[in-house]
Design a protein around this motif. Structure first.
Motif, short mmCIF file in Angstrom:
data_model
loop_
_atom_site.label_atom_id
_atom_site.label_comp_id
_atom_site.label_asym_id
_atom_site.label_seq_id
_atom_site.Cartn_x
_atom_site.Cartn_y
_atom_site.Cartn_z
N PRO A 36 -3.87 -3.41 7.14
CA PRO A 36 -2.56 -4.05 6.95
C PRO A 36 -2.67 -5.48 6.43
O PRO A 36 -1.71 -5.99 5.84
N ASP A 37 -3.84 -6.15 6.62
CA ASP A 37 -3.99 -7.51 6.12
C ASP A 37 -4.58 -7.57 4.71
O ASP A 37 -4.72 -8.65 4.14
N GLU A 38 -4.92 -6.43 4.13
CA GLU A 38 -5.44 -6.40 2.77
C GLU A 38 -4.29 -6.33 1.78
O GLU A 38 -3.40 -5.49 1.90
N THR A 39 -4.32 -7.18 0.79
CA THR A 39 -3.23 -7.23 -0.19
C THR A 39 -3.64 -6.69 -1.55
O THR A 39 -2.78 -6.49 -2.41
N ASP A 76 6.61 -2.02 -3.93
CA ASP A 76 5.80 -2.51 -2.82
C ASP A 76 4.31 -2.51 -3.14
O ASP A 76 3.52 -3.13 -2.44
N ARG A 98 -0.55 -5.16 -3.33
CA ARG A 98 0.56 -4.95 -2.41
C ARG A 98 1.52 -6.13 -2.50
O ARG A 98 1.13 -7.28 -2.36
N THR A 99 2.79 -5.82 -2.75
CA THR A 99 3.80 -6.87 -2.85
C THR A 99 4.86 -6.74 -1.76
O THR A 99 5.73 -7.59 -1.64
N PRO A 101 5.92 -5.67 2.52
CA PRO A 101 5.62 -6.28 3.82
C PRO A 101 4.12 -6.24 4.11
O PRO A 101 3.46 -5.22 3.93
N GLN A 102 3.59 -7.37 4.55
CA GLN A 102 2.15 -7.48 4.75
C GLN A 102 1.70 -7.10 6.15
O GLN A 102 0.50 -7.05 6.42
N ALA A 103 2.63 -6.85 7.04
CA ALA A 103 2.27 -6.45 8.41
C ALA A 103 3.11 -5.24 8.81
O ALA A 103 3.97 -5.32 9.69
N VAL A 140 -1.93 2.63 3.89
CA VAL A 140 -1.98 1.31 4.53
C VAL A 140 -1.67 1.56 6.00
O VAL A 140 -0.53 1.85 6.36
#
Length: 240
Positions: A36-39, A76, A98-99, A101-103, A140
């Motif tokens: 979830p923290d990988e963008t 997203d 990933r654009t 929600p990051q969490a 994700v």
């Protein structure tokens, strides 16, 4: 089936038009998993053939509805570049960003579609541009979500046996090497990848069983779930 063979089976190749063109596009990896923290991440395309490859790259949100897969446009996650042109022996890196929600609190699922198309001059002449379509799953997954929990049902619908998997867990379930066991009879459903049951969703598959197959309880399913051997009871539902 070994892990390498199973991973290779994850790549769906859908023939979208009749063509003598042989597939020469190779994709690595064939499944993408993101924390979830990988963008951002990337996949690599390789042209192993002797002719140029032209293609388009798109990312879709992947869900399941009415027992089948469903894709919808999304912003997203985006892929770059969206168009490719690769000479023989060439490689192309496709970056995924990933654009959204990051969490995320729940597992997010996407598919990247790579359409191999005819050269521009041939596409313009024939009007048929898509030669092959490759579909790569992207997950994700937050760390603190429940493992897949599958409930299996089989039912005869319109003369066809249908297998249903409902996933009550928080992660996707990849189903492969599936067998249906009815007493002393073992029916092979699929020796490779059958498909996925996404978290909180229901997936159905039509079964090709012998004409004389008469399924009676008790039933059970043997399969590899996320590459691990598993066995589970199957409920036999009455015909609708």
């Amino acid at each position: 089936m070994g892990r390498n063979a199973l991973a290779g089976a994850l790549l769906y190749v859908l023939v979208a038009a009749t063509s003598a063109h042989a597939a020469s596009l190779q994709i690595t990896p064939v499944m993408v998993n993101l924390r979830p923290d990988e963008t951002a991440t990337a996949i690599t395309l390789s042209n192993d053939g002797s002719e140029p490859i032209y293609g388009q790259v798109r990312v879709f949100r992947w869900d399941q509805a009415n027992g089948d897969d469903a894709l919808a446009p999304t912003q997203d996650m985006v892929a770059s570049p969206p168009l490719i042109e690769m000479g023989p022996g060439a490689r192309q890196i496709i970056r995924l960003l990933r654009t959204g929600p990051q969490a995320p609190q729940a597992e997010q699922t996407f598919r990247i579609l790579i359409d191999e198309i005819a050269p521009p001059e041939l596409g313009a002449q024939s009007g048929v541009t898509v030669r092959l379509r490759y579909s790569v799953p992207i997950f994700v997954t937050p760390g603190a979500v429940a493992a897949p929990a599958l409930k299996w049902t089989v039912q005869r619908v319109g003369g066809i046996w249908v297998l249903e998997a409902h996933n009550d867990g928080g992660r996707h379930a990849q189903v492969a090497a599936a067998q249906l066991v009815a007493g002393d009879h073992v029916y092979d459903i699929n020796k490779g990848l059958l498909g996925y049951a996404l978290a909180g969703r229901t997936r159905r598959w039509q079964l090709t069983l012998p004409a004389d197959a008469a399924l009676k309880a008790p039933l059970k399913l043997r399969a590899r779930i996320n590459a691990n051997p598993a066995e589970a009871p199957v409920t036999l539902s009455p015909a609708p």
